[in-house]
Motif scaffolding. Structure first.
Motif, mmCIF file in Angstrom:
data_model
loop_
_atom_site.group_PDB
_atom_site.id
_atom_site.type_symbol
_atom_site.label_atom_id
_atom_site.label_comp_id
_atom_site.label_asym_id
_atom_site.label_seq_id
_atom_site.Cartn_x
_atom_site.Cartn_y
_atom_site.Cartn_z
ATOM 1 N N ILE A 42 0.840 -1.205 0.000
ATOM 2 C CA ILE A 42 0.000 0.000 0.000
ATOM 3 C C ILE A 42 0.876 1.258 0.000
ATOM 4 N N ALA A 43 1.927 1.253 0.837
ATOM 5 C CA ALA A 43 2.804 2.423 0.922
ATOM 6 C C ALA A 43 3.489 2.674 -0.420
ATOM 7 N N SER A 44 3.985 1.605 -1.047
ATOM 8 C CA SER A 44 4.679 1.772 -2.324
ATOM 9 C C SER A 44 3.711 2.248 -3.411
ATOM 10 N N PHE A 49 3.263 5.886 -2.845
ATOM 11 C CA PHE A 49 4.466 6.660 -3.150
ATOM 12 C C PHE A 49 4.652 6.802 -4.657
ATOM 13 N N THR A 50 4.407 5.722 -5.392
ATOM 14 C CA THR A 50 4.652 5.758 -6.836
ATOM 15 C C THR A 50 3.395 6.113 -7.610
ATOM 16 N N ASN A 51 2.291 6.285 -6.866
ATOM 17 C CA ASN A 51 1.034 6.646 -7.503
ATOM 18 C C ASN A 51 0.593 5.611 -8.526
ATOM 19 N N ALA A 58 14.592 6.431 -2.879
ATOM 20 C CA ALA A 58 13.735 7.587 -2.598
ATOM 21 C C ALA A 58 12.570 7.211 -1.673
ATOM 22 N N GLU A 59 12.070 5.993 -1.838
ATOM 23 C CA GLU A 59 10.893 5.619 -1.050
ATOM 24 C C GLU A 59 11.212 5.437 0.441
ATOM 25 N N ALA A 83 8.952 11.119 6.811
ATOM 26 C CA ALA A 83 7.588 11.222 7.344
ATOM 27 C C ALA A 83 7.565 10.804 8.811
ATOM 28 N N LEU A 84 8.295 9.739 9.110
ATOM 29 C CA LEU A 84 8.318 9.232 10.486
ATOM 30 C C LEU A 84 8.933 10.277 11.425
#
Lengths: 419, 234
Positions: free
Chosen positions: A296-298, A301-303, B29-30, B37-38
């Motif tokens: 979900i996070a990825s 992040f990458t839309n 980057a991720e 953010a943390l």
């Protein structure tokens, strides 16, 4: 360290005794030198202490007032929902074969706290939902009776509170507090092991609560009798009520958990993605949730949208690791070792029962734990046909229902291979 | 130790150069964004980044502490590789901080007291709403931990593998570092350095610092001949 400055003194606050001593031993000289340099005529004093200048993190509003120490003078009765996590309810608990019994028992207890099932003892491996169930009972008790005082805490907190109470001469307050609740929920009681004074105190608390028909719920990573370093009288009392196990969730439950969790995060998870993750991650629900969070996070992040291709990319490292940890080779080795036979026997044409059973177990495990197809598994077992593997899987499913011994062997091996 | 920079540093100082803006995002980057953010009080906890030595683990965690501290959010940085001189007792009370960073968690894997103390710290932080950032040289599933409870909690969060930089990215990282120190590293000099010295980033950064001092002392720019001369002396 936190620093508080005034005209004459610099007060440094350490989070604990260790850091305080460390700073005193290693840095106090340098700190004084620097301060002296600033104003040699009127040096600033340095004071060291333990504490925090600002409460950097607000404690949750529902935290129970810990007995002992400074808090002693405050309101002694805690708010009725001490530390219960509102998100852990029966509604958000995904039921499956692996946790059916534990869930049913928990529902019973929530309906009749302090009744026949006291204590309720839930045990099982890490990350299988013990804590969730425990909170669900607590939440339902409070929902039915908003005045009920339900306290949840980790066993370490009980120990720490007791130590604090002893230091502050407040052990009587401590006793009164924990013996006055309507339901006491203590997580991971295996951490009481070897802590004799805590066990002693808990023993009396436990007896008082049971006598007063207050509910006690405990979780543990294993069956009570198997916890080393726990007093016999405690072990036997833990068995007075109802002891239920939670098993690792099977594939369908893992899929349901993923879909459910994704929905809570506002994400619609395609079925094939849920199956892809659930097939590869079988050790526990936390790891399953971790993988989902990462996807979900990825995606955010990458839309990008969550589809199978994207998921494979995002979880590439995790999947590679699992494939390495649970390979057919590894399964064959582990099963052979478990049954004290040779890997060569598993791959041979021998058809004695002492060899065929382990071979079938190994094949079924390979099907369940690796991404390999039936023909691939067949060829890895001495060039057998895929129908032989299919037969082994069906036979195992059948035997695990009818034969306790085999069911136990299978789940032992499963645990060895996945943790 | 001022009220605005509340990092707790034991044994090692936070390196001044370890900031988010001196970290070349490249393929990472991720995780960089997740950690930022943390540090700002958003994002998911725990956050676990793993990678080989030199992949920027300590840089990232120290940058997170600095970033949090600059925003008035207390943070603790614990280099567990130095656990021989540290003690699990130092984890007590850390849950009062909004951010706790544990570097090199593999260093205490297998040590029962450390593992149990980290497990309890995790629970206390979670209860208080504090964030945890962890780095290691391998994924949580591969850590040689004795306590499954700790492993499952590390697996619970966001887990990122830090990808190594390719040659172009390593050059860009060197140039970023040089610019942060106020000088330019020409492409050809950078490539020359990368051919001459071990390829890991810490060694390159250290060399860059040495060259910076030499160029200041000699009042020369970092040309290939000048660098060759400096390296020849060493």
């Amino acid at each position: 360290m936190h620093a508080i400055e005034d005209a004459q003194a610099l007060k440094l606050l350490a989070p604990n005794r260790f850091v305080l001593d460390w700073v005193r031993d290693h840095y106090i000289g340098s700190i004084r030198d620097v301060l002296a340099e600033l104003d040699s005529n009127n040096p600033i004093r340095v004071e060291l202490g333990i504490g925090s200048s600002t409460p950097a993190v607000e404690p949750p509003a529902s935290a129970p007032a810990p007995p002992g120490g400074e808090e002693r003078r405050r309101e002694r009765r805690a708010p009725p929902t001490g530390n219960l996590n509102a998100a852990f309810t029966f509604d958000s608990f995904v039921e499956g074969k692996s946790n059916q019994l534990a869930r049913a028992a928990s529902l019973q207890v929530a309906g009749h706290p302090g009744g026949a099932y006291n204590p309720l003892f839930i045990y099982g491996g890490v990350g299988l939902g013990k804590t969730h169930l425990m909170h669900a009972v607590g939440n339902l008790i409070v929902q039915k009776n908003p005045d009920a005082q339900v306290i949840y805490l980790h066993s370490e907190r009980f120990v720490a509170d007791m130590v604090k109470a002893l230091q502050h001469n407040a052990i009587n307050e401590f006793k009164r507090y924990y013996r006055s609740v309507d339901a006491l929920l203590i997580d991971d009681i295996q951490f009481f092991a070897g802590k004799e004074r805590s066990q002693e105190e808990f023993f009396h608390t436990f007896n008082a609560l049971l006598e007063g028909q207050r509910q006690v719920i405990l979780t543990c990573d294993r069956y009570p009798k198997e916890v080393n370093g726990l007093e016999e009288r405690l072990k036997s009392r833990f068995g007075w009520g109802l002891t239920v196990a939670i098993e690792p969730p099977e594939l369908e439950t893992r899929v349901a958990i993923l879909v459910n969790k994704a929905a809570q995060a506002g994400v619609e998870l395609p079925n094939e993605v849920a199956f892809f993750i659930a097939k590869r991650i079988h050790s526990n629900i936390r790891e399953l949730e971790g993988a989902l969070r990462r996807v979900i996070a990825s995606a955010r992040f990458t839309n990008r949208g969550i589809d199978l291709k994207f998921t494979k990319e995002a979880l590439r490292d995790l999947v590679a690791l699992h494939d390495r940890l649970v390979s057919i080779d590894n399964i064959q080795k582990t099963v052979a070792e478990y049954f004290k036979i040779r890997v060569a026997d598993l791959l041979s044409a021998r058809r004695t029962r002492s060899i065929t059973r382990p071979r079938q177990i190994a094949m079924a495990l390979a099907k369940e734990l690796t991404g390999h197809s039936l023909p691939e598994i067949g060829s890895a077992f001495g060039g057998r046909d895929h129908t032989t593997v299919l037969y082994a899987c069906r036979k195992m499913a059948e035997l695990r229902e009818s034969d306790n011994r085999i069911a136990e062997d299978y789940s032992n091996l499963w645990r060895i291979l996945t943790t | 130790m001022t009220a605005t920079a509340q990092q707790l540093t034991l044994g090692v100082r936070l390196r001044d150069s370890a900031r988010f803006d001196s970290f070349l995002p490249g393929p990472n980057a991720e995780p960089l964004a997740a950690l930022r953010a943390l540090a700002e009080g958003q994002g998911e906890s725990p956050l676990y980044c793993w990678g080989a030595a030199g992949s920027g683990r300590s840089h990232l965690l120290q940058a997170a502490c600095q970033h949090a501290g600059a925003r008035g959010r207390g943070a603790a940085y614990l280099p567990l590789a130095e656990h021989a001189v540290l003690d699990p007792a130092m984890l007590e009370g850390l849950e009062a901080l909004p951010l706790v960073c544990l570097d090199d968690v593999q260093a205490v894997a297998g040590e029962a007291r450390w593992e149990e103390s980290l497990f309890h710290l995790f629970n206390r932080l979670r209860e208080r709403g504090g964030a945890l950032a962890v780095t290691a040289d391998c994924a949580p599933a591969a850590l040689p931990l004795a306590l499954p409870d700790l492993r499952s909690r590390l697996e619970w969060g966001l887990v990122y593998a830090l990808a190594p930089l390719d040659d172009a990215q390593r050059l860009a990282a060197l140039q970023l570092r040089a610019r942060r120190r106020g000088f330019e590293l020409p492409d050809d000099t950078g490539r020359y350095l990368m051919r001459r010295v071990p390829r890991d980033m810490p060694a390159l950064f250290e060399l860059l610092d040495r060259l910076d001092e030499a160029s200041l002392a000699a009042q020369r720019r970092l040309t290939v001949p000048f660098v060759r001369g400096v390296l020849g002396e060493a």
